[in-house]
Design a protein around this motif. Structure first.
Motif, short mmCIF file in Angstrom:
data_model
loop_
_atom_site.label_atom_id
_atom_site.label_comp_id
_atom_site.label_asym_id
_atom_site.label_seq_id
_atom_site.Cartn_x
_atom_site.Cartn_y
_atom_site.Cartn_z
N THR A 276 -18.93 -25.68 -15.17
CA THR A 276 -20.10 -24.89 -14.80
C THR A 276 -19.73 -23.42 -14.78
OG1 THR A 276 -21.91 -24.70 -13.20
CG2 THR A 276 -19.70 -24.87 -12.30
N TYR A 277 -20.77 -22.59 -14.72
CA TYR A 277 -20.61 -21.14 -14.56
C TYR A 277 -21.32 -20.74 -13.28
CZ TYR A 277 -21.33 -16.12 -15.32
OH TYR A 277 -21.35 -14.75 -15.19
N ASN A 278 -20.57 -20.17 -12.35
CA ASN A 278 -21.13 -19.67 -11.10
C ASN A 278 -21.52 -18.22 -11.30
OD1 ASN A 278 -21.70 -18.75 -8.54
ND2 ASN A 278 -19.92 -19.67 -7.56
N ASN A 279 -22.81 -17.96 -11.44
CA ASN A 279 -23.25 -16.60 -11.74
C ASN A 279 -23.24 -15.69 -10.51
OD1 ASN A 279 -25.46 -17.57 -10.31
ND2 ASN A 279 -26.82 -17.65 -12.08
N ILE A 280 -22.93 -16.24 -9.35
CA ILE A 280 -22.84 -15.42 -8.15
C ILE A 280 -21.59 -14.53 -8.21
CG2 ILE A 280 -22.73 -15.42 -5.63
CD1 ILE A 280 -25.36 -16.48 -6.80
N ASN A 281 -20.49 -15.11 -8.69
CA ASN A 281 -19.23 -14.35 -8.74
C ASN A 281 -18.60 -14.34 -10.13
OD1 ASN A 281 -18.39 -16.97 -8.92
ND2 ASN A 281 -17.27 -17.01 -7.00
N ASN A 282 -19.40 -14.64 -11.16
CA ASN A 282 -18.92 -14.58 -12.56
C ASN A 282 -17.75 -15.54 -12.78
OD1 ASN A 282 -19.10 -13.46 -15.22
ND2 ASN A 282 -17.25 -12.29 -14.81
N GLU A 283 -17.81 -16.73 -12.16
CA GLU A 283 -16.68 -17.65 -12.19
C GLU A 283 -16.99 -18.89 -13.01
OE1 GLU A 283 -13.66 -19.54 -8.89
OE2 GLU A 283 -15.81 -19.63 -8.48
N PHE A 284 -16.04 -19.27 -13.88
CA PHE A 284 -16.10 -20.54 -14.58
C PHE A 284 -15.25 -21.56 -13.82
CE2 PHE A 284 -17.03 -17.52 -17.98
CZ PHE A 284 -18.18 -18.09 -18.50
N ILE A 285 -15.77 -22.78 -13.72
CA ILE A 285 -15.11 -23.84 -12.97
C ILE A 285 -15.02 -25.07 -13.86
CG2 ILE A 285 -15.15 -25.24 -10.88
CD1 ILE A 285 -17.06 -23.10 -9.69
N LEU A 286 -13.80 -25.54 -14.13
CA LEU A 286 -13.57 -26.73 -14.93
C LEU A 286 -12.89 -27.80 -14.09
CD1 LEU A 286 -12.05 -25.19 -18.21
CD2 LEU A 286 -14.46 -25.61 -17.69
N GLY A 287 -13.11 -29.05 -14.45
CA GLY A 287 -12.41 -30.16 -13.82
C GLY A 287 -12.15 -31.26 -14.83
N TRP A 288 -11.05 -31.98 -14.66
CA TRP A 288 -10.74 -33.12 -15.52
C TRP A 288 -9.70 -33.99 -14.83
CZ3 TRP A 288 -8.85 -28.25 -16.25
CH2 TRP A 288 -7.46 -28.09 -16.35
N SER A 289 -9.47 -35.18 -15.37
CA SER A 289 -8.45 -36.08 -14.85
C SER A 289 -7.37 -36.31 -15.89
CB SER A 289 -9.06 -37.43 -14.44
OG SER A 289 -9.90 -37.28 -13.32
N ARG A 290 -6.15 -36.51 -15.43
CA ARG A 290 -5.02 -36.80 -16.30
C ARG A 290 -4.67 -38.28 -16.20
NH1 ARG A 290 -1.24 -38.00 -12.66
NH2 ARG A 290 -1.11 -36.77 -10.73
N ASP A 291 -3.73 -38.70 -17.04
CA ASP A 291 -3.13 -40.02 -16.92
C ASP A 291 -2.39 -40.08 -15.59
OD1 ASP A 291 -1.04 -42.12 -17.16
OD2 ASP A 291 -1.75 -42.30 -19.23
N LYS A 292 -2.56 -41.17 -14.85
CA LYS A 292 -1.93 -41.28 -13.53
C LYS A 292 -0.41 -41.30 -13.59
CE LYS A 292 -5.82 -43.74 -11.45
NZ LYS A 292 -6.29 -45.00 -10.83
N ASN A 293 0.13 -41.60 -14.76
CA ASN A 293 1.58 -41.65 -14.92
C ASN A 293 2.18 -40.34 -15.40
OD1 ASN A 293 1.63 -44.50 -14.29
ND2 ASN A 293 0.83 -44.88 -16.34
N GLU A 294 1.37 -39.30 -15.52
CA GLU A 294 1.85 -38.02 -16.05
C GLU A 294 1.66 -36.90 -15.02
OE1 GLU A 294 1.48 -38.47 -20.85
OE2 GLU A 294 -0.32 -37.73 -19.80
#
Length: 373
Positions: A276-294
């Protein structure tokens, strides 16, 4: 004459401010199929452009059995209701509003027909005028708008669960999971200034009911072991559960869409994307998951204003502070990236790519840039 002009200006400002009211104050209209890559195949489950929430069992007095999208109250003591709202939308004029009065958010798609006593497949409820093609779609995307006060966990744990159920072609239709099972996709979101957030479900769930939480599930393209009947073909019901306080809170959902991403994306090492893009503070926010073994693996984040899949990884720009490590090395495997240091110029969207350091393959997500409050 000068006094007259001043009065006209004041009237213009007054009517302009009044006409906006609440509608789309901190959202943006998202162009159809804006996912960061060319989409050749897609269907809309629902974009909520109708008169009311779909009724699946009209003779049932309880909302949890009457409406296709409703609040599930039993296991988590969630109390609330769903309705359509014209206050905010991603595309079109309406979205689904989940109003919680107590307990955690627990939105479910309840597609059990009490006329013929069967659990339908989700694909049987796509919006009218579309045709479902089996073994075609490899992504499910939806948009969510959170109330203020929700923070991400900084331990790699989730605060949002997307639960899925699957049934085989020859499974018992009175069961949502005969010949299939029940998986979970985990996410970690924050309020992001109340802006719309994009959530992408793929073939790689985080957890399987009954398994130890440390077990890596891997890619489950065919969860019923039918090689031409994929994850979304076999999907019956689903729910969205939020691990945060929700008393007197409203959540908005829009545009549940199945689509086919034809790029060679690295879903084995990167799954459950959010952005998402937070237009209040010009911030991009990303999220993801990795392999549990890494747990020790680092990730690189790049960006561009054109398709990175099309132009190649080395055509993109390293994101500021874009080397990301896990918050911990165990099975709590969600990662996040934030930045407010990208010069947007006159751009209306941005492409982010996430790549494990030990791979030459990546995942991509496009984020619309809405600068209006």
């Amino acid at each position: 004459m000068r006094t007259y002009n001043v009065l006209l200006l004041l009237l213009l400002l007054f009517f302009t401010s009044c006409s906006s009211n609440e509608i789309n104050i901190i959202s943006t209209n998202i162009p159809d199929n804006s996912t960061g890559q060319e989409i050749k195949e897609s269907v809309i489950l629902s974009d909520f452009e109708r008169d009311g929430v779909i009724i699946i069992n009209p003779n049932q007095p309880q909302d949890q059995h009457k409406y296709l999208f409703n609040i599930y109250p039993n296991s988590s003591k969630s109390i609330g209701k769903t309705e359509l709202s014209s206050s905010y939308s991603v595309s079109g004029d309406k979205s689904l509003k989940a109003i919680m009065t107590s307990g955690p958010l627990y939105l479910q798609m309840y597609n059990y027909s009490q006329t013929d006593y069967v659990w339908h497949w989700t694909r049987q409820h796509i919006d009218e005028g579309q045709e479902w093609k089996e073994n075609t779609y490899n992504r499910l995307r939806f948009w969510i708008k959170l109330p203020e006060g929700i923070e991400r966990k900084v331990t790699g744990q989730p605060n949002l669960h997307f639960g899925t159920y699957f049934r085989a072609r020859n499974g018992n239709p009175s069961s949502a999971e005969s010949g299939g099972g029940h998986y979970h996709h985990y996410f970690n979101l924050e309020s992001a200034g109340g802006n719309w957030q994009q959530v992408i479900i793929d073939f790689r769930p985080t957890h399987n009911r009954g398994d130890n939480g440390n077990i890596e599930q891997g890619v489950k393209q065919y969860p019923t072991n039918e090689q031409d009947f994929n994850y979304f073909d076999a999907l019956t019901r689903f729910y969205i559960w939020g691990d945060f306080a929700t008393n007197s809170s409203a959540f908005y959902f829009d545009r549940f869409e199945f689509y086919r991403d034809e790029n060679d994306e690295n879903i084995k090492q990167i799954c459950t994307l959010t952005g998402t893009y937070n237009n209040i503070n010009n911030e991009f926010i990303l999220g993801w998951s990795r392999d549990k073994n890494e747990g020790q693996l680092e990730f690189e984040v790049h960006y561009a204003f054109d398709d990175i899949h099309k132009n190649g990884w080395y055509s993109s720009i390293p994101a500021p502070g874009g080397i990301v490590s896990s918050w911990n090395e165990d099975s709590y495997n969600i990662l996040g990236y934030n930045t407010s240091d990208i010069d947007l110029e006159n751009h209306t969207q941005i492409y982010f790519a996430i790549k494990p350091k030990n791979s030459d393959r990546f995942r991509q997500i496009i984020i619309p840039i809405n600068k209006k409050n």
